[in-house]
Design a protein around this motif. Structure first.
Motif, PDB file in Angstrom:
ATOM      1  N   VAL A 135      -0.698   0.330  -9.368  1.00 36.26           N
ATOM      2  CA  VAL A 135      -1.407   0.917 -10.500  1.00 36.26           C
ATOM      3  C   VAL A 135      -0.759   0.469 -11.805  1.00 36.26           C
ATOM      4  O   VAL A 135       0.466   0.462 -11.943  1.00 36.26           O
ATOM      5  N   SER A 136      -1.596   0.119 -12.747  1.00 35.51           N
ATOM      6  CA  SER A 136      -1.129  -0.369 -14.041  1.00 35.51           C
ATOM      7  C   SER A 136      -0.172   0.625 -14.702  1.00 35.51           C
ATOM      8  O   SER A 136      -0.488   1.807 -14.817  1.00 35.51           O
ATOM      9  N   PRO A 137       0.984   0.151 -15.164  1.00 37.70           N
ATOM     10  CA  PRO A 137       1.935   1.044 -15.836  1.00 37.70           C
ATOM     11  C   PRO A 137       1.399   1.612 -17.147  1.00 37.70           C
ATOM     12  O   PRO A 137       1.873   2.627 -17.626  1.00 37.70           O
ATOM     13  N   GLU A 138       0.382   0.977 -17.715  1.00 38.80           N
ATOM     14  CA  GLU A 138      -0.196   1.462 -18.961  1.00 38.80           C
ATOM     15  C   GLU A 138      -1.181   2.616 -18.750  1.00 38.80           C
ATOM     16  O   GLU A 138      -1.644   3.220 -19.716  1.00 38.80           O
ATOM     17  N   MET A 139      -1.509   2.920 -17.493  1.00 38.89           N
ATOM     18  CA  MET A 139      -2.495   3.966 -17.231  1.00 38.89           C
ATOM     19  C   MET A 139      -1.940   5.319 -17.654  1.00 38.89           C
ATOM     20  O   MET A 139      -0.848   5.717 -17.256  1.00 38.89           O
ATOM     21  N   LYS A 140      -2.729   6.023 -18.451  1.00 37.17           N
ATOM     22  CA  LYS A 140      -2.357   7.355 -18.908  1.00 37.17           C
ATOM     23  C   LYS A 140      -2.304   8.308 -17.719  1.00 37.17           C
ATOM     24  O   LYS A 140      -3.157   8.253 -16.845  1.00 37.17           O
ATOM     25  N   ASN A 141      -1.289   9.152 -17.665  1.00 39.65           N
ATOM     26  CA  ASN A 141      -1.128  10.176 -16.627  1.00 39.65           C
ATOM     27  C   ASN A 141      -0.963   9.602 -15.214  1.00 39.65           C
ATOM     28  O   ASN A 141      -1.309  10.256 -14.233  1.00 39.65           O
ATOM     29  N   ARG A 142      -0.445   8.422 -15.109  1.00 47.11           N
ATOM     30  CA  ARG A 142      -0.259   7.784 -13.804  1.00 47.11           C
ATOM     31  C   ARG A 142       0.609   8.648 -12.890  1.00 47.11           C
ATOM     32  O   ARG A 142       0.291   8.835 -11.719  1.00 47.11           O
ATOM     33  N   ASP A 143       1.690   9.204 -13.413  1.00 47.65           N
ATOM     34  CA  ASP A 143       2.574  10.058 -12.617  1.00 47.65           C
ATOM     35  C   ASP A 143       1.842  11.281 -12.085  1.00 47.65           C
ATOM     36  O   ASP A 143       2.009  11.663 -10.933  1.00 47.65           O
ATOM     37  N   GLN A 144       1.036  11.898 -12.937  1.00 46.33           N
ATOM     38  CA  GLN A 144       0.326  13.116 -12.552  1.00 46.33           C
ATOM     39  C   GLN A 144      -0.720  12.854 -11.475  1.00 46.33           C
ATOM     40  O   GLN A 144      -1.004  13.738 -10.668  1.00 46.33           O
ATOM     41  N   LEU A 145      -1.290  11.670 -11.421  1.00 45.38           N
ATOM     42  CA  LEU A 145      -2.282  11.355 -10.393  1.00 45.38           C
ATOM     43  C   LEU A 145      -1.652  11.424  -9.005  1.00 45.38           C
ATOM     44  O   LEU A 145      -2.247  11.978  -8.076  1.00 45.38           O
ATOM     45  N   TYR A 146      -0.469  10.887  -8.863  1.00 45.19           N
ATOM     46  CA  TYR A 146       0.201  10.921  -7.565  1.00 45.19           C
ATOM     47  C   TYR A 146       0.604  12.352  -7.207  1.00 45.19           C
ATOM     48  O   TYR A 146       0.409  12.794  -6.076  1.00 45.19           O
ATOM     49  N   GLU A 147       1.125  13.096  -8.169  1.00 43.75           N
ATOM     50  CA  GLU A 147       1.521  14.487  -7.925  1.00 43.75           C
ATOM     51  C   GLU A 147       0.308  15.323  -7.514  1.00 43.75           C
ATOM     52  O   GLU A 147       0.394  16.144  -6.600  1.00 43.75           O
ATOM     53  N   ARG A 148      -0.812  15.130  -8.192  1.00 44.22           N
ATOM     54  CA  ARG A 148      -2.033  15.861  -7.863  1.00 44.22           C
ATOM     55  C   ARG A 148      -2.519  15.518  -6.459  1.00 44.22           C
ATOM     56  O   ARG A 148      -2.977  16.389  -5.721  1.00 44.22           O
ATOM     57  N   ALA A 149      -2.368  14.282  -6.062  1.00 42.82           N
ATOM     58  CA  ALA A 149      -2.762  13.870  -4.715  1.00 42.82           C
ATOM     59  C   ALA A 149      -1.902  14.579  -3.664  1.00 42.82           C
ATOM     60  O   ALA A 149      -2.417  14.965  -2.613  1.00 42.82           O
ATOM     61  N   ILE A 150      -0.627  14.757  -3.942  1.00 41.38           N
ATOM     62  CA  ILE A 150       0.247  15.472  -3.001  1.00 41.38           C
ATOM     63  C   ILE A 150      -0.283  16.887  -2.782  1.00 41.38           C
ATOM     64  O   ILE A 150      -0.408  17.354  -1.649  1.00 41.38           O
ATOM     65  N   VAL A 151      -0.606  17.561  -3.867  1.00 50.87           N
ATOM     66  CA  VAL A 151      -1.117  18.931  -3.756  1.00 50.87           C
ATOM     67  C   VAL A 151      -2.475  18.947  -3.069  1.00 50.87           C
ATOM     68  O   VAL A 151      -2.700  19.715  -2.129  1.00 50.87           O
ATOM     69  N   ASP A 152      -3.385  18.089  -3.507  1.00 49.25           N
ATOM     70  CA  ASP A 152      -4.745  18.081  -2.950  1.00 49.25           C
ATOM     71  C   ASP A 152      -4.779  17.706  -1.479  1.00 49.25           C
ATOM     72  O   ASP A 152      -5.546  18.271  -0.716  1.00 49.25           O
ATOM     73  N   VAL A 153      -3.983  16.755  -1.093  1.00 46.64           N
ATOM     74  CA  VAL A 153      -4.064  16.238   0.272  1.00 46.64           C
ATOM     75  C   VAL A 153      -3.086  16.942   1.209  1.00 46.64           C
ATOM     76  O   VAL A 153      -3.478  17.458   2.249  1.00 46.64           O
ATOM     77  N   MET A 154      -1.826  16.980   0.855  1.00 44.83           N
ATOM     78  CA  MET A 154      -0.827  17.490   1.784  1.00 44.83           C
ATOM     79  C   MET A 154      -0.707  19.010   1.745  1.00 44.83           C
ATOM     80  O   MET A 154      -0.735  19.663   2.785  1.00 44.83           O
ATOM     81  N   ILE A 155      -0.613  19.585   0.566  1.00 41.84           N
ATOM     82  CA  ILE A 155      -0.348  21.016   0.457  1.00 41.84           C
ATOM     83  C   ILE A 155      -1.595  21.840   0.774  1.00 41.84           C
ATOM     84  O   ILE A 155      -1.543  22.759   1.591  1.00 41.84           O
ATOM     85  N   LYS A 156      -2.715  21.527   0.165  1.00 41.16           N
ATOM     86  CA  LYS A 156      -3.936  22.300   0.419  1.00 41.16           C
ATOM     87  C   LYS A 156      -4.364  22.223   1.874  1.00 41.16           C
ATOM     88  O   LYS A 156      -4.795  23.218   2.445  1.00 41.16           O
ATOM     89  N   GLN A 157      -4.260  21.058   2.473  1.00 38.15           N
ATOM     90  CA  GLN A 157      -4.662  20.916   3.872  1.00 38.15           C
ATOM     91  C   GLN A 157      -3.709  21.639   4.815  1.00 38.15           C
ATOM     92  O   GLN A 157      -4.075  21.945   5.940  1.00 38.15           O
TER      93      GLN A 157
END
Length: 89
Positions: free
Chosen positions: A58-80
């Motif tokens: 993922v492009s380092p210039e992408m805004k909120n790049r860090d938060q996208l991965y963190e949100r995926a952890i919650v959405d995929v691993m924690i919620k399930q």
């Protein structure tokens, strides 16, 4: 070499796929981590490896790049894992 993802929707989809694979191949650790409220400690190495892979794609210039991965952890691993009996729910 793979092209860098520059679209936030595609980046989030990639993050979800990476975390999904991590959860799939580490089901016992996920379950144990949810039950003992130590998911992030137990899965630290796997999640960091996934994060590094995500950042290479993922492009380092992408805004909120860090938060996208963190949100995926919650959405995929924690919620399930919500069906796993735990004191944290």
């Amino acid at each position: 070499m793979a092209r860098m993802v520059e679209n936030p929707d595609l980046a989030f989809r990639l993050a979800r796929a990476i975390v999904s694979d991590i959860a799939l191949y580490n089901q016992d650790k996920v379950s144990e981590g949810i039950k003992s409220d130590s998911i992030f400690e137990l899965m630290n190495e796997e999640l960091e490896e996934g994060r590094e892979h995500f950042f290479t794609r993922v492009s380092p210039e992408m805004k909120n790049r860090d938060q996208l991965y963190e949100r995926a952890i919650v959405d995929v691993m924690i919620k399930q894992a919500g069906k796993i009996e735990s004191q944290i729910w």
